[in-house]
Design a protein around this motif. Structure first.
Motif, PDB file in Angstrom:
ATOM      1  N   LEU A 174       7.636  11.300   1.675  1.00  0.00           N
ATOM      2  CA  LEU A 174       6.762  10.747   2.692  1.00  0.00           C
ATOM      3  C   LEU A 174       5.550  10.486   1.852  1.00  0.00           C
ATOM      4  N   ASN A 175       5.219  10.777   0.735  1.00  0.00           N
ATOM      5  CA  ASN A 175       3.993  10.516  -0.040  1.00  0.00           C
ATOM      6  C   ASN A 175       4.508   9.036  -0.720  1.00  0.00           C
ATOM      7  N   PHE A 176       5.499   9.090  -1.054  1.00  0.00           N
ATOM      8  CA  PHE A 176       6.082   7.586  -1.732  1.00  0.00           C
ATOM      9  C   PHE A 176       6.071   6.675  -0.657  1.00  0.00           C
ATOM     10  N   HIS A 177       6.269   6.462   0.681  1.00  0.00           N
ATOM     11  CA  HIS A 177       6.161   5.661   1.662  1.00  0.00           C
ATOM     12  C   HIS A 177       4.585   5.152   2.003  1.00  0.00           C
ATOM     13  N   CYS A 178       3.899   6.271   1.917  1.00  0.00           N
ATOM     14  CA  CYS A 178       2.535   6.065   1.967  1.00  0.00           C
ATOM     15  C   CYS A 178       1.687   5.408   0.900  1.00  0.00           C
ATOM     16  N   SER A 179       2.216   5.353  -0.190  1.00  0.00           N
ATOM     17  CA  SER A 179       1.917   4.643  -1.485  1.00  0.00           C
ATOM     18  C   SER A 179       2.355   3.257  -1.231  1.00  0.00           C
ATOM     19  N   LEU A 180       3.648   3.077  -0.923  1.00  0.00           N
ATOM     20  CA  LEU A 180       4.187   1.773  -0.826  1.00  0.00           C
ATOM     21  C   LEU A 180       3.511   0.773   0.203  1.00  0.00           C
ATOM     22  N   PHE A 181       3.133   1.247   1.525  1.00  0.00           N
ATOM     23  CA  PHE A 181       2.795   0.673   2.451  1.00  0.00           C
ATOM     24  C   PHE A 181       1.087   0.510   2.165  1.00  0.00           C
ATOM     25  N   SER A 182       0.616   1.601   1.554  1.00  0.00           N
ATOM     26  CA  SER A 182      -0.699   1.350   1.185  1.00  0.00           C
ATOM     27  C   SER A 182      -1.009   0.284   0.265  1.00  0.00           C
ATOM     28  N   ALA A 183       0.037  -0.076  -0.818  1.00  0.00           N
ATOM     29  CA  ALA A 183      -0.066  -1.269  -1.565  1.00  0.00           C
ATOM     30  C   ALA A 183      -0.063  -2.367  -0.810  1.00  0.00           C
ATOM     31  N   LEU A 184       1.013  -2.351   0.313  1.00  0.00           N
ATOM     32  CA  LEU A 184       0.882  -3.794   1.195  1.00  0.00           C
ATOM     33  C   LEU A 184      -0.342  -3.766   1.668  1.00  0.00           C
ATOM     34  N   GLY A 185      -0.850  -2.972   2.313  1.00  0.00           N
ATOM     35  CA  GLY A 185      -2.152  -3.193   3.098  1.00  0.00           C
ATOM     36  C   GLY A 185      -3.385  -3.650   2.037  1.00  0.00           C
ATOM     37  N   SER A 186      -3.078  -3.364   0.819  1.00  0.00           N
ATOM     38  CA  SER A 186      -4.347  -3.837  -0.104  1.00  0.00           C
ATOM     39  C   SER A 186      -4.242  -5.229  -0.248  1.00  0.00           C
ATOM     40  N   ALA A 187      -3.159  -6.005   0.563  1.00  0.00           N
ATOM     41  CA  ALA A 187      -3.364  -7.511   0.676  1.00  0.00           C
ATOM     42  C   ALA A 187      -4.395  -8.068   1.254  1.00  0.00           C
ATOM     43  N   SER A 188      -5.018  -7.078   2.146  1.00  0.00           N
ATOM     44  CA  SER A 188      -5.957  -7.617   2.943  1.00  0.00           C
ATOM     45  C   SER A 188      -7.446  -7.956   1.864  1.00  0.00           C
ATOM     46  N   VAL A 189      -7.449  -7.229   0.745  1.00  0.00           N
ATOM     47  CA  VAL A 189      -8.577  -7.581  -0.293  1.00  0.00           C
ATOM     48  C   VAL A 189      -8.461  -8.954  -0.597  1.00  0.00           C
ATOM     49  N   PHE A 190      -7.485  -9.834  -0.826  1.00  0.00           N
ATOM     50  CA  PHE A 190      -7.294 -10.899  -1.293  1.00  0.00           C
ATOM     51  C   PHE A 190      -7.594 -11.852  -0.154  1.00  0.00           C
ATOM     52  N   LEU A 191      -7.202 -11.640   0.874  1.00  0.00           N
ATOM     53  CA  LEU A 191      -7.444 -12.351   2.268  1.00  0.00           C
ATOM     54  C   LEU A 191      -8.796 -12.343   2.679  1.00  0.00           C
ATOM     55  N   SER A 192      -9.401 -11.090   2.483  1.00  0.00           N
ATOM     56  CA  SER A 192     -10.951 -11.126   2.757  1.00  0.00           C
ATOM     57  C   SER A 192     -11.617 -12.019   1.809  1.00  0.00           C
ATOM     58  N   TYR A 193     -11.214 -11.883   0.657  1.00  0.00           N
ATOM     59  CA  TYR A 193     -12.085 -12.756  -0.403  1.00  0.00           C
ATOM     60  C   TYR A 193     -11.890 -14.252  -0.195  1.00  0.00           C
ATOM     61  N   VAL A 194     -10.704 -14.721   0.528  1.00  0.00           N
ATOM     62  CA  VAL A 194     -10.623 -16.142   0.742  1.00  0.00           C
ATOM     63  C   VAL A 194     -11.483 -16.402   1.891  1.00  0.00           C
ATOM     64  N   PHE A 195     -11.743 -15.694   2.942  1.00  0.00           N
ATOM     65  CA  PHE A 195     -12.096 -16.011   4.194  1.00  0.00           C
ATOM     66  C   PHE A 195     -13.769 -15.709   4.214  1.00  0.00           C
ATOM     67  N   TRP A 196     -14.148 -14.926   3.176  1.00  0.00           N
ATOM     68  CA  TRP A 196     -15.604 -14.430   3.216  1.00  0.00           C
ATOM     69  C   TRP A 196     -16.553 -15.437   2.803  1.00  0.00           C
TER      70      TRP A 196
END
Length: 552
Positions: A174-196
């Protein structure tokens, strides 16, 4: 390394043999909830202060009043929401006494809370990026609303880790899948820098609407799918229990088996008698302090230690890696946990933190490459340790259930009580860090443009160049030296304190095995015997997956 990580990913994700496809789909849905939180929370952490300070022009007094109220609310809402959620589970009645609900019903309660609070979290996230009230009032209301809904989501999501599985192997999956999806969600960091763009938030607001919509729909979809699965299991369990009562001619429980309510004071005394809980909270308080210290002073270290040696794009890459790498690294740590146990892996991480910090101190601040590696790895390993601690808290949930003979694990409440003891680390990190920097160099981070402070920092006596020296043999500026000493001395101090506390923590090995066995036997009272799982540390032997029980 890459081959081992891929093999571990394959073994975790495609372990469909011996009838465990139910666990896989549950793990995927459970892990996807981390994606919907990560999409929003990374953007919130990066831009909420700059939005109110630079865009909405909040005054200093309103800002600090809002932060003070937020810190109080942030510390109290975890145990408050946990108590409201799980106080019904604190009775000392036996499992068959009718109190506290069966495991599928408990899971359904948590999933309903997630389906309600997830969309509300997305709505409160959107309220940050549009000015709809005076800045001071909006700052206070938005922060408290966002943190309240975030706490409700985090508590129920973390509690499900203890409610869905008992064995370490299942919880690691369960924790493994949480880490995998959290890493995917971190893509919002790069997107937010582009649009900020603080001069024009138009496109940034469009991005926030898209992220909030995806998060709200994701919470609704994932929680509904999980609810549909456990609705069937809850109906099946109620039917089975009713049939057993009829066959055994058993009516309502007698008066001597009625549960006695446990007050908050009694619960706190029970926790205070649990030495493992106290030692874990002590260790985790230092861990939370170190995590937030790294987050708060990461830009300062880049500016004063590396700005003359690396480009701005390299600095942004280091920042992005520091957000994504902990989640990816955690996948590898989980494979080590399967082999050596969670307790041992966390201990190795503390020793590694201590060793790297001492080596960096001996090397000095003139090695740019070593500094880059150390700054990034320090944050990656520290955050990676935090990702493993939910597994330990889940073990504490099991121990609390067994020691106090609860009818059902009060997992959300225990997660909340851990947060109550460790949230002060969030406040102490910037306070102690800025105090150390000011005391050593005279540099006040809040008055960096004050000529008096600048002169004091410039005239501060330089220490001997034995540890640090400039490229030509001269002593570097005191501010740079102060930043370097903070960078290496704080991890050394934290690692020593954590190793001392972790050494006293005994919930591992044989003791954990006994706790797991007793919890599983409680869950299986009145149920058909099922084959156990004979692998893993601390209780995987002779225990049965809760999900396998529910699948029957």
């Amino acid at each position: 390394m890459g081959r081992r990580l891929w093999s571990s990913f394959s073994s975790f994700s495609w372990c469909l043999h011996d009838g465990r496809d139910v666990l896989l789909s549950t793990a995927l849905l459970y892990g996807s909830l981390s994606l919907f939180v990560s999409l929003l929370h990374n953007v919130f952490l990066l831009f909420y202060v700059e939005t109110f300070v630079s865009v909405y022009k909040i005054d200093k007094v309103s800002f600090w009043v809002g932060e003070t109220v937020f810190l109080l609310w942030n510390s109290l809402n975890d145990p408050l929401l946990g108590w409201l959620s799980d106080r019904a589970f604190l009775s000392s009645a036996p499992q068959g006494g009718g109190g506290g609900g069966s495991p599928p019903e408990v899971v359904l309660r948590r999933l309903r809370a997630l389906s309600r609070n997830g969309p509300l979290l997305a709505l409160s996230f959107l309220s940050l990026w549009v000015a709809w009230a005076p800045p001071g009032l909006q700052f206070l209301l938005c922060l408290c609303a966002y943190d309240g809904f975030l706490t409700a989501v985090d508590l129920n999501h973390a509690a499900l880790l203890a409610d869905l599985a008992v064995t370490h192997r299942d919880r690691m999956r369960l924790n493994f899948h949480c880490s995998l999806f959290s890493a995917l969600g971190s893509a919002s960091v790069f997107l937010s820098y582009v649009f900020w763009d603080k001069e024009n938030l138009g496109w940034f607001r469009v991005l926030c609407v898209a992220l909030a919509s995806a998060s709200a729909l994701g919470f609704l979809g994932a929680s509904r799918l999980l609810q549909r699965r456990f609705h069937k299991e809850a109906r099946l369990q109620r039917h089975t229990e009713a049939q057993l009562l009829r066959e055994l001619a058993v009516g309502q429980p007698s008066g001597d088996t009625q549960r006695s309510e446990v007050t908050l004071g009694q619960y706190l005394r029970q926790l205070s008698n649990n030495k493992n809980f106290l030692w874990f909270v002590s260790m985790n308080l230092v861990q939370v302090f170190h995590c937030h210290f790294n987050s708060n002073f990461f830009p300062l270290f880049l500016e004063h230690l590396l700005s003359d040696s690396i480009s701005a794009s390299t600095g942004s890459i280091l920042l992005g890696v520091s957000y994504i790498a902990p989640h990816l690294n955690n996948m590898y740590f989980l494979t080590l946990c399967q082999r050596y146990g969670v307790y041992q892996v966390i201990r190795w991480l503390f020793v590694l933190k201590l060793g790297l910090s001492v080596a960096m101190m001996l090397a000095g601040a003139d090695h740019t490459f070593l500094l880059c590696v150390f700054i990034a790895s320090n944050r990656v390993f520290t955050e990676g340790t935090c990702k493993l601690l939910n597994l330990v808290i889940s073990d504490l949930v099991d121990e609390d259930l067994v020691l106090n003979r609860r009818p059902q694990a009060a997992s959300a409440l225990l997660f909340g009580m851990v947060a109550l003891g460790t949230k002060p680390g969030q406040t102490l990190a910037p306070l102690i860090g800025t105090w150390l920097l000011c005391a050593y160099t005279g540099y006040d981070i809040f008055e960096r443009n004050d000529p008096v402070k600048a002169a004091a920092a410039a005239l501060a006596p330089a220490p001997p160049p034995a540890v640090l020296s400039g490229p030509l043999g001269g002593a570097p500026p005191p501010l740079r030296l102060g930043c370097f000493y903070m960078l290496v001395c704080v991890p050394i101090t934290c690692a020593l304190l954590q190793l001392a506390a972790w050494q006293r923590f005994t919930l591992h090995g044989r003791r954990l095995h006994l706790v797991k066995t007793q919890r599983t036997s409680q869950q299986q009272q009145g149920a058909p015997e099922l084959p156990g799982d004979a692998q893993g540390e601390g209780g995987d032997a002779a225990t049965t997956h809760l999900l396998d029980v529910k699948a029957v």
